[in-house]
Design a protein around this motif. Structure first.
Motif, mmCIF file in Angstrom:
data_model
loop_
_atom_site.group_PDB
_atom_site.id
_atom_site.type_symbol
_atom_site.label_atom_id
_atom_site.label_comp_id
_atom_site.label_asym_id
_atom_site.label_seq_id
_atom_site.Cartn_x
_atom_site.Cartn_y
_atom_site.Cartn_z
ATOM 1 N N GLN A 449 -85.588 114.662 -58.621
ATOM 2 C CA GLN A 449 -84.075 114.954 -59.648
ATOM 3 C C GLN A 449 -84.138 114.011 -59.533
ATOM 4 O O GLN A 449 -82.847 112.736 -60.418
ATOM 5 C CB GLN A 449 -83.604 116.744 -59.803
ATOM 6 C CG GLN A 449 -83.731 117.807 -59.618
ATOM 7 C CD GLN A 449 -84.007 118.231 -61.368
ATOM 8 O OE1 GLN A 449 -83.556 117.113 -62.063
ATOM 9 N NE2 GLN A 449 -84.415 118.719 -61.593
ATOM 10 N N SER A 450 -83.551 113.234 -58.680
ATOM 11 C CA SER A 450 -83.151 111.605 -58.359
ATOM 12 C C SER A 450 -84.258 110.376 -58.476
ATOM 13 O O SER A 450 -83.941 109.045 -58.918
ATOM 14 C CB SER A 450 -82.752 111.335 -57.077
ATOM 15 O OG SER A 450 -83.883 111.339 -56.399
ATOM 16 N N ARG A 451 -85.500 111.012 -58.715
ATOM 17 C CA ARG A 451 -86.610 109.986 -59.172
ATOM 18 C C ARG A 451 -86.695 110.438 -60.705
ATOM 19 O O ARG A 451 -87.917 111.252 -60.677
ATOM 20 C CB ARG A 451 -87.992 110.480 -58.399
ATOM 21 C CG ARG A 451 -87.484 109.395 -56.997
ATOM 22 C CD ARG A 451 -88.372 109.985 -55.803
ATOM 23 N NE ARG A 451 -89.858 109.927 -56.460
ATOM 24 C CZ ARG A 451 -90.710 109.462 -56.076
ATOM 25 N NH1 ARG A 451 -91.014 110.785 -54.709
ATOM 26 N NH2 ARG A 451 -92.017 109.120 -56.334
ATOM 27 N N ARG A 452 -86.255 109.742 -61.394
ATOM 28 C CA ARG A 452 -87.281 109.901 -63.686
ATOM 29 C C ARG A 452 -87.674 109.172 -63.856
ATOM 30 O O ARG A 452 -87.652 108.160 -63.466
ATOM 31 C CB ARG A 452 -85.253 110.606 -63.499
ATOM 32 C CG ARG A 452 -84.333 111.355 -62.753
ATOM 33 C CD ARG A 452 -83.732 111.359 -63.870
ATOM 34 N NE ARG A 452 -83.759 112.993 -64.883
ATOM 35 C CZ ARG A 452 -83.439 113.862 -64.697
ATOM 36 N NH1 ARG A 452 -83.400 114.818 -63.351
ATOM 37 N NH2 ARG A 452 -83.804 114.643 -65.554
ATOM 38 N N LEU A 453 -87.529 109.407 -64.841
ATOM 39 C CA LEU A 453 -89.108 108.685 -66.336
ATOM 40 C C LEU A 453 -87.539 108.254 -66.960
ATOM 41 O O LEU A 453 -87.567 108.881 -67.662
ATOM 42 C CB LEU A 453 -89.589 109.398 -66.694
ATOM 43 C CG LEU A 453 -90.666 110.318 -65.994
ATOM 44 C CD1 LEU A 453 -91.493 111.315 -66.683
ATOM 45 C CD2 LEU A 453 -91.875 109.299 -64.407
ATOM 46 N N ASP A 454 -86.599 107.238 -66.507
ATOM 47 C CA ASP A 454 -85.579 106.849 -67.611
ATOM 48 C C ASP A 454 -85.382 105.187 -68.012
ATOM 49 O O ASP A 454 -86.575 104.770 -66.532
ATOM 50 C CB ASP A 454 -84.049 107.357 -66.772
ATOM 51 C CG ASP A 454 -84.150 106.764 -65.676
ATOM 52 O OD1 ASP A 454 -84.417 106.329 -65.076
ATOM 53 O OD2 ASP A 454 -83.034 107.900 -64.599
ATOM 54 N N GLY A 455 -84.548 104.767 -68.613
ATOM 55 C CA GLY A 455 -84.442 102.795 -68.878
ATOM 56 C C GLY A 455 -83.256 103.279 -68.669
ATOM 57 O O GLY A 455 -82.482 103.920 -67.983
ATOM 58 N N SER A 456 -82.518 101.920 -69.589
ATOM 59 C CA SER A 456 -81.860 101.594 -68.596
ATOM 60 C C SER A 456 -80.374 102.831 -70.024
ATOM 61 O O SER A 456 -79.728 102.731 -70.576
ATOM 62 C CB SER A 456 -81.250 99.618 -69.392
ATOM 63 O OG SER A 456 -82.359 99.171 -68.169
ATOM 64 N N ASP A 457 -79.269 102.366 -68.840
ATOM 65 C CA ASP A 457 -78.290 102.802 -69.376
ATOM 66 C C ASP A 457 -78.040 101.382 -69.817
ATOM 67 O O ASP A 457 -77.925 100.149 -69.842
ATOM 68 C CB ASP A 457 -77.343 103.989 -68.590
ATOM 69 C CG ASP A 457 -76.452 103.017 -66.904
ATOM 70 O OD1 ASP A 457 -76.522 101.326 -66.936
ATOM 71 O OD2 ASP A 457 -76.934 103.308 -66.562
ATOM 72 N N SER A 458 -76.093 101.348 -70.711
ATOM 73 C CA SER A 458 -75.136 100.060 -71.230
ATOM 74 C C SER A 458 -75.039 99.286 -69.883
ATOM 75 O O SER A 458 -75.571 97.993 -70.359
ATOM 76 C CB SER A 458 -74.052 100.279 -71.992
ATOM 77 O OG SER A 458 -73.396 101.715 -71.216
ATOM 78 N N ALA A 459 -74.574 99.601 -68.863
ATOM 79 C CA ALA A 459 -74.262 99.070 -67.473
ATOM 80 C C ALA A 459 -75.525 98.347 -67.088
ATOM 81 O O ALA A 459 -75.596 97.203 -66.760
ATOM 82 C CB ALA A 459 -73.725 99.527 -66.732
ATOM 83 N N ARG A 460 -76.578 98.446 -67.127
ATOM 84 C CA ARG A 460 -77.816 97.524 -66.958
ATOM 85 C C ARG A 460 -78.661 96.620 -67.883
ATOM 86 O O ARG A 460 -79.222 95.943 -68.052
ATOM 87 C CB ARG A 460 -79.198 98.278 -66.270
ATOM 88 C CG ARG A 460 -78.430 99.226 -65.259
ATOM 89 C CD ARG A 460 -79.527 100.642 -64.681
ATOM 90 N NE ARG A 460 -79.380 100.534 -63.132
ATOM 91 C CZ ARG A 460 -79.860 102.184 -62.781
ATOM 92 N NH1 ARG A 460 -80.895 102.427 -62.664
ATOM 93 N NH2 ARG A 460 -79.853 102.075 -61.419
#
Length: 526
Positions: A449-460
């Motif tokens: 669950q900690s290793r996800r296929l995700d992109g940036s949020d606004s802070a990044r």
């Protein structure tokens, strides 16, 4: 008397299949195809035959969307049972390869203790001998590197498993690709044609270049018994030819697909995923809105929503060159160049970081991006800088800006970016959703669950925009369009993390005087 000429109807979906499952690049590459067949397809079908009610119940729960549940309403059990038997027989070499890989991982777990690996080669299963290299990572973990080129020339790559299903559609809904095989339907025309066959070029061109019915039937191998079904998919209406842009512009086709055209007539298509004219909302661009020739296609990474074979095969006849990121050679990082060449694309070039290619008033440079692949050793990913007659567009796809210094390093090398296209799927699926079937052992749930296929949020995302000094920003690749749902399983939710974070980023950009917007459906600018 001249025979009438027919085109393929604009509402006909042409879905490529491998062993009756929706074709995506991991099902082309022999090793990943074998592991998907053994650890995903067969397990899903066997579960369905044993517990169809469980699958029916799961499909009614939105929280389980995208799970391994077959969408056949609890029916057609005997057909799935037959497909299981057929799979075990027809994909026997691949299933043997998957079993051999599992045995090799066990061998390494037991014997790879930091000493030389040479003695272990003789103990490898026959299916792997001469086709893999046993290695250590610099930190000392044992790994397996597969020689894909050899596997493509062996029994594990079987083009006779490839085919295509044609049917008219009235909307964008289709069963999720990774969980539901495609069985015969009365209104669907299934053709057993390997992807490298020139028939796909005729089929793709048939959207706009009419042909006599006799030639269509002969090329596609359609006999008299299926002629009426074929005719139902055709029309005597020929669409008007596309008009040259005449200016430098970009057009958004949905998700991460953007067409860039220059005033000089050059074109590049990024991450092709193109909708059909299904009659559904929202309004969309389709293949009818593409130029006669696409000089370059660029692919950011090897996921189905960015390298959609359904669209690529439909456009093969008009594509000049495909640019892909160079792969790293690990088992979880199959070579996209080899996969595309195997299915009939003749000019595929793999670019490494900061390699560039130019043609007239169009220049394209491969750039690095971090994240999106759950911390696996996957190197076949690239953002692309497109210089279209001086208009500098950067397509960062699913970049997760986990280390902002990356873009600080890039800025003095590539210069200022006019327009940044940035994906913000900031709460992606866990690693196992896509890659679990490729791993030797399941990952513990908390780590998964900690290793996800995700992109940036606004802070990044904001530091990337500042580093690149982007003049304007477009948020894309959120999987919002309904024609993406059969690939991503995502449904639009205004309260989802990606929507909240992209709203936040738009507001932050506005405060800085940077125009920003979230793309949906279709858009264009010059």
């Amino acid at each position: 008397m001249t025979a009438p000429l027919y085109c393929l109807r604009p509402d006909v979906a042409v879905e490529p299949l491998i062993a009756r499952w929706h074709a995506w690049p991991h099902l082309v590459s022999p090793a990943t195809a074998a592991l998907n067949a053994a650890n995903r397809h067969l397990k899903a079908m066997e579960s369905y035959v044993a517990m169809p009610q469980l699958h029916m119940a799961a499909l009614r729960d939105p929280a389980l969307a995208g799970g391994p549940f077959i969408d056949l309403a609890g029916g057609r059990i005997e057909e799935i049972r037959a497909l299981i038997a057929w799979t075990r027989q027809r994909q026997a070499p691949g299933l043997a390869l998957a079993e051999a890989l599992n045995a090799a991982w066990k061998l390494l777990a037991a014997r790879a203790d930091g000493h030389g690996l040479g003695p272990l080669y003789a103990e490898l299963p026959e299916a792997l001998r001469g086709a893999v290299e046993l290695v250590y990572t610099p930190a000392g973990a044992a790994d397996i590197r597969v020689n894909e080129a050899l596997l493509y020339r062996g029994p594990c790559y079987d083009p006779t498993l490839q085919g295509v299903m044609l049917r008219r559609i009235t909307g964008d809904e289709r069963p999720f690709t990774m969980s539901t095989p495609r069985l015969d339907q009365p209104d669907s025309l299934y053709l057993e044609i390997p992807f490298a066959d020139p028939a796909y070029d005729l089929l793709g061109a048939l959207r706009s270049r009419p042909q006599p019915l006799s030639r269509i039937a002969e090329t596609l191998g359609v006999g008299p018994d299926r002629m009426a079904l074929l005719e139902s998919l055709l029309t005597l209406e020929t669409p008007p030819p596309p008009k040259p842009a005449g200016i430098t512009r970009w057009r958004y086709f949905g998700h991460a697909c953007v067409l860039v055209e220059t005033a000089g007539g050059k074109s590049v298509l990024v991450d092709p995923v193109i909708a059909y004219e299904s009659g559904a909302e929202p309004a969309r661009f389709t293949v009818a809105d593409l130029p006669e020739r696409i000089d370059y296609v660029v692919i950011t990474h090897n996921h189905a929503d960015h390298a959609l074979l359904e669209t690529l095969l439909a456009l093969r006849w008009k594509i000049g060159t495909i640019l892909v990121p160079a792969s790293g050679g690990s088992l979880v990082d199959p070579c996209l160049k080899q996969a595309l060449r195997a299915i009939g694309f003749t000019d595929v070039r793999a670019l490494s970081t900061l390699e560039e290619i130019g043609d007239g008033d169009l220049g394209i440079t491969a750039l690095p991006f971090l994240g999106e692949h759950a911390d696996l050793d996957i190197r076949a990913k690239a953002a692309w800088l497109v210089d279209a007659a001086g208009l500098r567009l950067m397509f960062a796809a699913d970049s997760n800006n986990i280390d902002p210094l990356l873009y600080d390093r890039l800025r003095p090398i590539i210069g200022q970016v006019d327009t940044l296209f940035l994906g913000m799927e900031c709460k992606g699926a866990p690693m196992s959703w896509l890659y679990g079937c490729l791993l030797p052992t399941p990952l513990e749930r908390g780590r998964d669950q900690s290793r996800r296929l995700d992109g940036s949020d606004s802070a990044r995302a904001l530091p990337a925009i500042r580093s690149l000094q982007a003049r304007q920003v477009f948020i894309y690749a959120l999987g919002l369009e309904p024609w993406l749902r059969f690939i991503t399983s995502l449904a639009p939710d205004p309260d989802s993390a990606p929507m909240r974070e992209s709203d936040r980023l738009i507001a932050l950009c506005r405060d800085l005087g940077i125009p920003a917007a979230r793309l949906y459906g279709r858009a264009e600018a010059s």
